[in-house]
Design a protein around this motif. Structure first.
Motif, mmCIF file in Angstrom:
data_model
loop_
_atom_site.group_PDB
_atom_site.id
_atom_site.type_symbol
_atom_site.label_atom_id
_atom_site.label_comp_id
_atom_site.label_asym_id
_atom_site.label_seq_id
_atom_site.Cartn_x
_atom_site.Cartn_y
_atom_site.Cartn_z
ATOM 1 N N GLU A 10 34.068 42.726 16.459
ATOM 2 C CA GLU A 10 34.293 42.674 17.903
ATOM 3 C C GLU A 10 33.905 44.015 18.500
ATOM 4 O O GLU A 10 34.414 45.045 18.090
ATOM 5 C CB GLU A 10 35.765 42.374 18.185
ATOM 6 N N LYS A 11 33.003 43.957 19.469
ATOM 7 C CA LYS A 11 32.564 45.172 20.150
ATOM 8 C C LYS A 11 32.837 45.030 21.637
ATOM 9 O O LYS A 11 32.892 43.926 22.160
ATOM 10 C CB LYS A 11 31.070 45.381 19.915
ATOM 11 N N TRP A 12 32.993 46.148 22.312
ATOM 12 C CA TRP A 12 33.237 46.101 23.745
ATOM 13 C C TRP A 12 31.979 45.647 24.464
ATOM 14 O O TRP A 12 30.866 46.057 24.135
ATOM 15 C CB TRP A 12 33.640 47.474 24.255
ATOM 16 N N GLY A 13 32.185 44.811 25.492
ATOM 17 C CA GLY A 13 31.093 44.378 26.362
ATOM 18 C C GLY A 13 31.232 45.048 27.719
ATOM 19 O O GLY A 13 31.983 46.010 27.887
ATOM 20 N N TYR A 14 30.518 44.511 28.686
ATOM 21 C CA TYR A 14 30.621 45.022 30.059
ATOM 22 C C TYR A 14 31.959 44.642 30.670
ATOM 23 O O TYR A 14 32.603 43.697 30.243
ATOM 24 C CB TYR A 14 29.501 44.447 30.929
ATOM 25 N N LYS A 15 32.346 45.357 31.707
ATOM 26 C CA LYS A 15 33.584 45.032 32.421
ATOM 27 C C LYS A 15 33.265 44.082 33.566
ATOM 28 O O LYS A 15 32.143 44.049 34.065
ATOM 29 C CB LYS A 15 34.261 46.295 32.937
ATOM 30 N N ILE A 16 34.282 43.305 33.963
ATOM 31 C CA ILE A 16 34.146 42.397 35.098
ATOM 32 C C ILE A 16 35.444 42.455 35.900
ATOM 33 O O ILE A 16 36.530 42.537 35.332
ATOM 34 C CB ILE A 16 33.808 40.958 34.645
ATOM 35 N N GLU A 17 35.295 42.450 37.206
ATOM 36 C CA GLU A 17 36.454 42.573 38.100
ATOM 37 C C GLU A 17 37.133 41.220 38.289
ATOM 38 O O GLU A 17 36.470 40.220 38.550
ATOM 39 C CB GLU A 17 35.983 43.094 39.464
ATOM 40 N N SER A 18 38.458 41.199 38.141
ATOM 41 C CA SER A 18 39.182 39.979 38.525
ATOM 42 C C SER A 18 39.438 40.061 40.024
ATOM 43 O O SER A 18 39.644 41.139 40.581
ATOM 44 C CB SER A 18 40.482 39.825 37.735
ATOM 45 N N HIS A 19 39.424 38.911 40.673
ATOM 46 C CA HIS A 19 39.581 38.859 42.126
ATOM 47 C C HIS A 19 41.030 38.742 42.557
ATOM 48 O O HIS A 19 41.368 39.035 43.707
ATOM 49 C CB HIS A 19 38.798 37.679 42.692
ATOM 50 N N ALA A 20 41.877 38.265 41.650
ATOM 51 C CA ALA A 20 43.283 38.018 41.999
ATOM 52 C C ALA A 20 44.119 38.009 40.729
ATOM 53 O O ALA A 20 43.602 37.791 39.630
ATOM 54 C CB ALA A 20 43.426 36.679 42.713
ATOM 55 N N SER A 21 45.416 38.222 40.887
ATOM 56 C CA SER A 21 46.336 38.015 39.769
ATOM 57 C C SER A 21 46.749 36.540 39.788
ATOM 58 O O SER A 21 46.689 35.887 40.838
ATOM 59 C CB SER A 21 47.553 38.930 39.876
ATOM 60 N N VAL A 22 47.172 36.018 38.650
ATOM 61 C CA VAL A 22 47.497 34.595 38.576
ATOM 62 C C VAL A 22 48.644 34.215 39.507
ATOM 63 O O VAL A 22 48.679 33.080 39.994
ATOM 64 C CB VAL A 22 47.801 34.144 37.124
ATOM 65 N N ASP A 23 49.537 35.139 39.797
ATOM 66 C CA ASP A 23 50.655 34.787 40.685
ATOM 67 C C ASP A 23 50.236 34.673 42.152
ATOM 68 O O ASP A 23 50.990 34.180 42.983
ATOM 69 C CB ASP A 23 51.827 35.755 40.525
ATOM 70 N N GLU A 24 49.022 35.084 42.477
ATOM 71 C CA GLU A 24 48.493 34.949 43.843
ATOM 72 C C GLU A 24 47.729 33.633 44.039
ATOM 73 O O GLU A 24 47.289 33.341 45.140
ATOM 74 C CB GLU A 24 47.523 36.099 44.157
ATOM 75 N N ILE A 25 47.573 32.865 42.981
ATOM 76 C CA ILE A 25 46.711 31.680 42.983
ATOM 77 C C ILE A 25 47.516 30.406 43.216
ATOM 78 O O ILE A 25 48.571 30.206 42.617
ATOM 79 C CB ILE A 25 45.953 31.575 41.632
ATOM 80 N N ASP A 26 46.989 29.537 44.071
ATOM 81 C CA ASP A 26 47.521 28.190 44.242
ATOM 82 C C ASP A 26 46.508 27.231 43.618
ATOM 83 O O ASP A 26 45.407 27.060 44.160
ATOM 84 C CB ASP A 26 47.716 27.866 45.718
ATOM 85 N N PRO A 27 46.834 26.611 42.481
ATOM 86 C CA PRO A 27 45.881 25.727 41.801
ATOM 87 C C PRO A 27 45.347 24.609 42.691
ATOM 88 O O PRO A 27 44.224 24.143 42.500
ATOM 89 C CB PRO A 27 46.687 25.154 40.636
ATOM 90 N N ALA A 28 46.110 24.188 43.679
ATOM 91 C CA ALA A 28 45.679 23.107 44.575
ATOM 92 C C ALA A 28 44.467 23.509 45.422
ATOM 93 O O ALA A 28 43.795 22.643 45.986
ATOM 94 C CB ALA A 28 46.834 22.689 45.470
ATOM 95 N N ASP A 29 44.164 24.797 45.499
ATOM 96 C CA ASP A 29 43.028 25.274 46.290
ATOM 97 C C ASP A 29 41.697 25.121 45.572
ATOM 98 O O ASP A 29 40.648 25.415 46.158
ATOM 99 C CB ASP A 29 43.215 26.756 46.647
ATOM 100 N N PHE A 30 41.707 24.678 44.317
ATOM 101 C CA PHE A 30 40.490 24.670 43.507
ATOM 102 C C PHE A 30 40.121 23.267 43.048
ATOM 103 O O PHE A 30 40.969 22.415 42.834
ATOM 104 C CB PHE A 30 40.668 25.601 42.293
ATOM 105 N N ASP A 31 38.808 23.076 42.897
ATOM 106 C CA ASP A 31 38.268 21.795 42.430
ATOM 107 C C ASP A 31 38.063 21.771 40.922
ATOM 108 O O ASP A 31 37.931 20.695 40.338
ATOM 109 C CB ASP A 31 36.917 21.523 43.106
ATOM 110 N N GLY A 32 37.985 22.929 40.294
ATOM 111 C CA GLY A 32 37.728 22.997 38.870
ATOM 112 C C GLY A 32 38.360 24.230 38.249
ATOM 113 O O GLY A 32 38.736 25.176 38.944
#
Length: 98
Positions: free
Chosen positions: A58-80
């Motif tokens: 296992e080697k480090w890859g590139y970093k990617i920004e998360s847009h939100a924490s899971v507690d900020e998410i309402d699953p009903a807002d998403f289609d997939g």
């Protein structure tokens, strides 16, 4: 109306399994949100074989920004939903706040 997809992941996500669906969604004009336990820049990893080893490394890859924490998410807002592999799913599963 544009579709919306949620990617739930965390540190040690397999790089290809998060970058590929994220950018493919963008190419298809699908709104894509990356959510993680804590909103932050996530460290991806790349699993690979070395000729001198009988197991995967296992080697480090590139970093990617998360847009939100899971507690900020309402699953009903998403289609997939996309849950990329690597060690991130286990990390998320073992944490009670997810």
């Amino acid at each position: 109306m544009s579709k919306k997809v949620l990617i739930v992941t965390g540190d040690a996500v397999e790089a290809l399994e998060v970058f590929y669906p994220y950018y493919r969604c963008i190419e298809e004009n699908i709104q894509c949100t990356i959510a993680s336990p804590v909103k932050k820049k996530l460290q991806t990893v790349v699993h690979d074989f070395l000729p001198e080893m009988e197991t995967v490394t296992e080697k480090w890859g590139y970093k990617i920004e998360s847009h939100a924490s899971v507690d900020e998410i309402d699953p009903a807002d998403f289609d997939g939903l996309i849950i990329p592999g690597g060690r991130a799913p286990e990390y998320i599963r073992l944490n009670p706040w997810c």
